[in-house]
Motif scaffolding. Structure first.
Motif, mmCIF file in Angstrom:
data_model
loop_
_atom_site.group_PDB
_atom_site.id
_atom_site.type_symbol
_atom_site.label_atom_id
_atom_site.label_comp_id
_atom_site.label_asym_id
_atom_site.label_seq_id
_atom_site.Cartn_x
_atom_site.Cartn_y
_atom_site.Cartn_z
ATOM 1 N N VAL A 170 0.838 -1.478 -0.629
ATOM 2 C CA VAL A 170 -0.101 -0.040 0.219
ATOM 3 C C VAL A 170 0.843 1.090 -0.162
ATOM 4 N N GLN A 171 1.840 0.983 0.638
ATOM 5 C CA GLN A 171 3.081 2.033 1.293
ATOM 6 C C GLN A 171 3.337 2.865 -0.851
ATOM 7 N N TYR A 172 4.072 1.507 -1.248
ATOM 8 C CA TYR A 172 4.840 1.303 -2.512
ATOM 9 C C TYR A 172 3.854 2.222 -3.559
ATOM 10 N N PHE A 173 2.456 1.966 -3.710
ATOM 11 C CA PHE A 173 1.799 2.331 -4.736
ATOM 12 C C PHE A 173 1.540 3.932 -3.742
ATOM 13 N N SER A 174 1.505 4.056 -2.575
ATOM 14 C CA SER A 174 0.741 5.984 -2.638
ATOM 15 C C SER A 174 1.791 6.549 -2.647
ATOM 16 N N ARG A 175 2.835 5.409 -2.536
ATOM 17 C CA ARG A 175 4.304 6.827 -2.682
ATOM 18 C C ARG A 175 4.254 7.176 -4.992
ATOM 19 N N LEU A 176 4.570 5.856 -5.255
ATOM 20 C CA LEU A 176 3.679 5.903 -6.525
ATOM 21 C C LEU A 176 2.797 7.641 -6.611
ATOM 22 N N ILE A 177 1.586 7.219 -6.561
ATOM 23 C CA ILE A 177 0.513 8.476 -6.918
ATOM 24 C C ILE A 177 0.954 10.002 -6.133
ATOM 25 N N VAL A 387 11.440 3.136 -17.410
ATOM 26 C CA VAL A 387 10.727 2.743 -15.643
ATOM 27 C C VAL A 387 11.451 3.226 -14.344
ATOM 28 N N SER A 388 12.712 2.420 -14.422
ATOM 29 C CA SER A 388 13.100 2.765 -13.224
ATOM 30 C C SER A 388 13.131 3.929 -13.409
ATOM 31 N N LYS A 389 13.642 5.109 -13.835
ATOM 32 C CA LYS A 389 13.655 6.417 -14.182
ATOM 33 C C LYS A 389 12.384 6.842 -13.172
ATOM 34 N N LYS A 390 11.310 6.613 -13.728
ATOM 35 C CA LYS A 390 9.971 7.195 -13.635
ATOM 36 C C LYS A 390 10.264 7.015 -11.874
ATOM 37 N N ILE A 391 10.148 5.486 -11.842
ATOM 38 C CA ILE A 391 9.976 5.191 -9.949
ATOM 39 C C ILE A 391 11.222 5.773 -8.687
#
Length: 762
Positions: A170-177, A387-391
């Motif tokens: 949940v935290q990973y996707f929250s941070r991506l957002i 993708v790595s750069k975007k993340i």
């Protein structure tokens, strides 16, 4: 006969109150860590919201009280007399266990302790019954609610893994957002985030919790059950709109709203799920007494003949007991100083920036980190560069979380929100299923999962943070083992020892708690007197001098006392006291290590552009480290000499060392006072007499050389004696160098020209 059981009930409820205070101090702070760590609100506001949540949650906890009555063992297999022994053993064990782990500073879980205490005491009592009857110990399974006990234990263990994984995902996707620069994104995605979070809280905390409240109409609960999806959908739409209005019209930060409501919900879930750990057993004992008393008045049933099958059915818990327990929990939250300190472990292990690490690395943490780094490199290699750069851009942290002080947040509002919502939902699911999930396990592992996903564990800190998690989880397993064994032992003691055994064990519990209170109070005073450098306050040379003077005074005072004690105990050939000195030296070494860990942050935050302040700070640390290394050598070698049963130093050697000790004590007393009062002008007088002390040590070295040529016959004595004298000279040298540095500073203040002393080369 009845009076004995009334006294046991009084003792059980007294233990319950004690258990509430001790347990809440250890456990309840878990639901405050996210709000406190993010610095979203003041401590007062956080405690007010948490207190309301605890009070409401206490009312919701009625249903889960069944765990204490029939969740672990089958009450219909035990007589009233045996049930009371089980409950008494459990409560005494719980108080002693929590106090023991708190004294050691090891984290524990009240849920795990109560479950395994009930299991241990029941197994012990069943074994005694079988020994007196058939002797077939395979029948023990007939006394234990194996299906429910297995379900509870598996649920507790699975909660560790599930909480960590869900928290991380949940935290990973929250941070991506949102990224770390979430201020802009929150305007667009914040309403949906708030809607989902608040809807989840509404459903799992309030609607599921209502099932445990006895005064809620059954028709209302049936309506909720039949219209679950409608309620969730309506709640999602309503709370999304409300979240948007709060942000647009009232300019409120929706993340702070989630943290506030999440703190309330997690406090509610904590009280609803964990209250059974503290008062479930005494309430079950009271209900058992009522059932037996009714049977005794009607049929004359004896305690040793009345089976407790009545506990197998539904027995409601009086609301006034729940409210009373909730009141004790709230009072503990506000006034327990120990509770305020417990939060530091969880917050520091999840801190986004660097912190003074509490745990030392071990082979497990090193292996996990090494394997994780390898897997990370593999994933990075197979992931497209774009993708790595975007993340990576989403995880670029430009905020400051590096200062280890009370004012700087340990992590941001996004992570705090995820911690609270995910932990609250998981605990509430367990409560609705009547599984006593450990709030310690869930909140801690969710926080660790979100920390990992948020890249708070980098190559600089991962090995220490993982070691902390391993130590905490290991402490939980120790809790289970000790709880089972101790409760089983106490149940046997009470069965064979009767009222005398109960009195002795209660006395042991009272003594243990009183001793723990005294030790904790003394430790607080020591910590208040020995505060390390606060790097947030160090920005100029003057700041360093003001802040470091009292720390230097404390270290010099510690070295002074340690030197005198070592010489005295060596003269008496006292191995035990020398061993205590050897252990005590670690305290001085830890103070120096703390100062050294702050060098990086000090240099980063210094306001002056010149190297003067940095050089001055590093030189201070160097001289202090040399002093502590010298006294460490003196202390350890003295202990090793005695521990190896070598001959004691001769009378003249001890006499000479005591003469040196007297002069060093006089010297260090004055130096300690100089730094305490910050009267650096007095340093000149001290330096004027330094040669006299050097000459004294040199004369003793020459004197020992003559002894070796004439009368000395022990090479080990000479080795120790020479070592003590040489390290004494090094100790004095380092001290004098420190004084000269401050003398030069004192002159520099008047001439505005700071001395350009070179950094040491070793």
């Amino acid at each position: 006969m009845e009076d004995i059981y009334i006294l046991m009930l009084v003792a059980l409820f007294a233990l319950a109150i004690t258990d509430l205070v001790v347990g809440v101090s250890n456990d309840a702070i878990n639901f405050l860590s996210s709000a406190i760590g993010s610095r979203a609100f003041s401590m007062r506001k956080i405690l007010i919201v948490a207190s309301i949540g605890v009070a409401v949650g206490a009312i919701f906890s009625s249903g889960i009280m069944e765990v204490a009555r029939k969740g672990i063992f089958l009450p219909g297999q035990f007589y009233f007399e045996e049930i009371m022994i089980i409950f008494m053993a459990v409560m005494i064990t719980d108080v002693l266990l929590l106090d023991f782990f708190n004294s050691l500073g090891l984290p524990t879980s009240t849920t795990v302790s109560i479950v395994f205490e009930l299991l241990g005491a029941a197994v012990s009592m069943a074994a005694i019954k079988i020994y007196k009857d058939s002797g077939d110990y395979g029948e023990i399974l007939n006394y234990i609610n194996t299906s429910k006990a297995t379900e509870i234990i598996i649920g507790i263990l699975m909660a560790v893994v599930i909480a960590f994984i869900i928290g991380a995902v949940v935290q990973y996707f929250s941070r991506l957002i949102f990224s770390f620069q979430y201020e802009q994104k929150i305007r667009y995605a914040g309403a949906v985030f708030g809607g989902v979070s608040l809807t989840a809280i509404l459903y799992f905390i309030l609607l599921k919790g209502l099932k445990s409240v006895t005064f809620i109409p059954e028709s209302f609960l049936e309506y909720i059950e039949e219209n679950t999806f409608i309620i969730i959908g309506a709640g999602l739409i309503l709370f999304t709109i409300v979240s948007q209005l709060l942000m647009s019209l009232l300019k409120m930060n929706i993340l702070k709203v989630i943290i506030l409501i999440g703190t309330f919900s997690l406090a509610l879930a904590f009280a609803g799920n964990d209250l059974v750990n503290f008062i479930g057993v005494p309430i079950a004992a009271w209900q058992s007494f009522v059932l037996w008393q009714d049977a005794y008045l009607t049929s004359g049933a004896l305690p040793s003949e009345f089976l407790m099958s009545g506990l197998q059915g539904e027995v409601s818990t009086p609301p006034f007991l729940l409210l009373g327990a909730g009141a004790v929990m709230v009072i503990t939250l506000w006034f327990s100083r120990k509770a305020r300190n417990v939060v530091k472990t969880g917050v520091n292990l999840s801190r986004q920036g660097e912190v003074s690490e509490r745990f030392d690395p071990n082979f497990i943490s090193r292996g996990i980190v090494r394997y994780s780094v390898y897997m990370g490199n593999v994933l990075e290699a197979i992931t497209p560069a774009v993708v790595s750069k975007k993340i990576d851009e989403k995880f670029q942290n430009q905020k400051s979380f590096t200062k280890d002080d009370e004012d700087t947040p340990a992590f941001d509002l996004v992570r705090a929100s995820v911690n609270l919502v995910v932990a609250g939902i998981l605990i509430s699911i367990g409560t609705s299923l009547k599984l006593p999930l450990s709030t310690t396990y869930v909140t801690f592992m969710v926080a660790m999962g979100t920390s990992l996903a948020d890249r708070a564990w980098d190559r600089e800190s991962a090995v220490y943070r993982v070691a902390g998690v391993v130590n905490v989880v290991g402490g939980w397993f120790i809790t289970a083992l000790v709880a089972f064994s101790a409760a089983a032992l106490f149940a046997s003691i009470i069965y064979f020892g009767g009222i005398i055994a109960i009195t002795i064990l209660l006395g042991l519990a009272i003594f243990s708690i009183a001793r723990s209170f005294v030790i904790h109070t003394r430790k607080e005073k020591e910590e208040a007197l020995n505060k390390p450098f606060r790097r947030k306050e160090l920005s100029t040379i003057n700041d360093i001098v003001v802040e470091s003077s009292k720390n230097i005074s404390s270290i010099i005072g510690g070295v002074n006392k340690m030197y005198s004690k070592t010489v005295e105990n060596l003269g008496y050939y006292d191995k035990s006291k020398l061993k205590k000195n050897k252990k005590a030296i670690k305290k001085l070494e830890s103070e120096i290590d703390e100062l050294k860990r702050n060098v990086f942050y000090f240099i980063k935050t210094i306001e002056e552009n010149s190297l003067d302040s940095n050089r001055f700070y590093i030189l201070i640390l160097d001289y202090l480290q040399d002093m502590v290394q010298s006294i460490g050598y003196i202390t350890r070698n003295s202990y090793n000499h005695v521990n190896n049963n070598h001959k004691n130093l001769k009378f003249n050697q001890i006499k000479d060392l005591k003469r040196v000790d007297e002069k060093i004590k006089k010297l260090f007393d004055e130096i300690e006072d100089i730094f305490e009062q910050q009267q650096f002008s007095r340093i000149e007088n001290v330096l004027a007499g330094k040669q006299e002390l050097f000459n004294e040590v040199s004369q003793l070295i020459e004197k020992q050389i003559k002894r070796i040529r004439t009368t000395e016959s022990s090479p080990k004595n000479s080795e120790l004696y020479f070592g003590l004298l040489l390290e004494t000279r090094d100790l004095v040298t380092s001290t004098m160098n420190l004084l000269e540095l401050y003398r030069e500073f004192n002159i520099a203040v008047e001439t505005t020209s700071f001395p350009k002393r070179e950094l040491p080369v070793k």
